[in-house]
Write an enzyme that holds these catalytic residues in place. Structure first.
Site, PDB file in Angstrom:
ATOM      1  N   ARG A  82      80.588  59.114  27.144  1.00  0.00           N
ATOM      2  CA  ARG A  82      80.202  58.343  25.967  1.00  0.00           C
ATOM      3  C   ARG A  82      80.604  59.038  24.667  1.00  0.00           C
ATOM      4  NH1 ARG A  82      77.566  53.676  26.639  1.00  0.00           N
ATOM      5  NH2 ARG A  82      76.271  53.374  28.496  1.00  0.00           N
ATOM      6  N   SER A 196      81.721  67.021  32.370  1.00  0.00           N
ATOM      7  CA  SER A 196      81.804  65.754  33.100  1.00  0.00           C
ATOM      8  C   SER A 196      83.228  65.212  33.035  1.00  0.00           C
ATOM      9  CB  SER A 196      80.772  64.778  32.524  1.00  0.00           C
ATOM     10  OG  SER A 196      80.530  63.705  33.397  1.00  0.00           O
ATOM     11  N   GLU A 303      74.215  65.533  38.581  1.00  0.00           N
ATOM     12  CA  GLU A 303      74.568  66.941  38.748  1.00  0.00           C
ATOM     13  C   GLU A 303      74.811  67.275  40.215  1.00  0.00           C
ATOM     14  OE1 GLU A 303      75.729  70.424  36.871  1.00  0.00           O
ATOM     15  OE2 GLU A 303      75.252  68.416  36.098  1.00  0.00           O
ATOM     16  N   HIS A 335      72.187  67.372  34.616  1.00  0.00           N
ATOM     17  CA  HIS A 335      73.355  66.935  33.864  1.00  0.00           C
ATOM     18  C   HIS A 335      72.962  66.735  32.399  1.00  0.00           C
ATOM     19  CE1 HIS A 335      77.453  65.584  34.864  1.00  0.00           C
ATOM     20  NE2 HIS A 335      77.339  64.592  33.986  1.00  0.00           N
ATOM     21  N   TRP A 337      73.100  68.517  28.040  1.00  0.00           N
ATOM     22  CA  TRP A 337      73.741  69.402  27.077  1.00  0.00           C
ATOM     23  C   TRP A 337      73.126  70.797  27.081  1.00  0.00           C
ATOM     24  CZ3 TRP A 337      78.267  68.398  25.036  1.00  0.00           C
ATOM     25  CH2 TRP A 337      78.677  67.068  24.907  1.00  0.00           C
TER      26      TRP A 337
END
Length: 356
Positions: A82, A196, A303, A335, A337
């Protein structure tokens, strides 16, 4: 004998269930591997906008200069599914730019490229001639499915729907040359890393452009995209992340698709001697991962999938005798930041030793 048949049928059932799970959970990654729940951009005044023309139209990158002023040590940071059209997720959700520049590394953060995999696509993305992502408007794909605030919308030709995504060409030609000519940045022995979508792209760029990239890092990347079920899982994810059609990117299972699969092109990385850093966590939430329940729901299966892909790539590299890769599999982490930022800090010494 009967027990053997039962075990075979059980294994077959588990395989089918796993493939169904992939198609269900991967689109959730589009929402996790991007804005990560932020409502507004975390602008870092240390950086500056750097616009470069391309086949897609003008593309913005954010540049952060090394603390010592050198121009020879450069790393590109690639975003997730995204990716927004105002700032990179690395700037919005992390402080990695400050950590890297403090270690005398110049940082280049390309902005945009939602669902692109930073590849050169075959055609503009649409479904039966209809732009499914932007509703036929001229505001660009970033207005759909992202946490846009209404400002800094990319021009329509950048969206990958009005024009064709040509991200690999941009990163390895237009941007590379502009950085050298206008800022004096070295065009050789750079680093590249991503999360990712950006993780698999980082390895792809390094595999096919070894003179530009001597180091490549993948965090929670999908490094075995030709495995059963992966293309269709990615198809659903790309529809979720902006309404993009994977068939516009590359035909199924043809040479162009295989060219994008790190598991397939691993021999290139070994032959090039590229320093490779691969990480994926276990999917078990750590102490800092439990504040957002939805992040857990989405981040755990994603993840796990990234970890399975990364483990498969590890085995592939081992069979090739490549001693040029480092693998890091933290015992906790989902998964998000928070974990990717922590991984950058672990990676910095290795990155620093293998660029410039």
């Amino acid at each position: 004998m009967r027990g053997g048949r039962l075990r075979t049928r059980g294994a077959s059932w588990l395989k089918r269930a796993a493939l169904v799970s992939l198609a269900v959970v991967l689109p959730l990654g589009a929402s996790v591997a991007g804005p990560a729940g932020t409502a507004s951009a975390a602008f870092n005044p240390d950086g500056f906008d750097f616009w470069v023309d391309s086949e897609m139209g003008p593309i913005k990158s954010r540049i952060f200069r090394a603390a010592d002023g050198n121009t020879g040590r450069v790393v590109y940071a690639l975003d997730g599914m995204r990716a927004r059209d105002d700032l990179s997720g690395w700037e919005i959700d992390t402080e990695v730019a400050r950590a890297l520049t403090a270690n005398n590394i110049n940082v280049v953060m390309p902005v945009g490229g939602q669902s692109s995999f930073y590849a050169d696509w075959n055609a503009p993305s649409n479904f039966f001639g209809i732009d499914a992502g932007s509703g036929g408007s001229s505001t660009g794909s970033a207005a759909t499915g992202s946490a846009m605030t209404g400002s800094s919308i990319a021009p329509a030709q950048v969206a990958g729907k009005k024009n064709t995504y040509k991200w690999e060409s941009f990163l390895t030609n237009n941007l590379r040359n502009a950085l050298a000519q206008r800022l004096g940045f070295s065009p050789n022995r750079n680093g590249v890393f991503g999360l990712s979508m950006g993780g698999s792209a980082a390895l792809t760029l390094a595999a096919y452009h070894p003179d530009q990239f001597s180091f490549a890092g993948s965090f929670s990347g999908y490094l075995n995209i030709s495995a059963p079920g992966m293309r269709e899982a990615m198809r659903v994810a790309m529809v979720s992340a902006g309404g993009f059609n994977i068939d516009a990117m590359a035909p199924p299972w043809g040479p162009q698709w295989l060219r994008m699969d790190p598991f397939v092109f691993a021999p290139r990385l070994v032959g090039n001697g590229t320093r490779v850093w691969v990480s994926a966590a276990s999917g078990i939430p750590g102490a800092g991962d439990v504040s957002n329940p939805m992040e857990i729901v989405q981040g755990v299966p994603l993840e796990l999938l990234a970890m399975v892909n990364s483990r498969a790539f590890q085995v592939r590299m081992a069979t090739l005798g490549g001693g040029n890769a480092h693998f890091d599999f933290p015992i906790t982490g989902v998964h998000n930041w928070r974990n990717w930022e922590a991984e950058v800090h672990r990676m910095i010494p290795d990155l620093s030793a293998n660029i410039g």
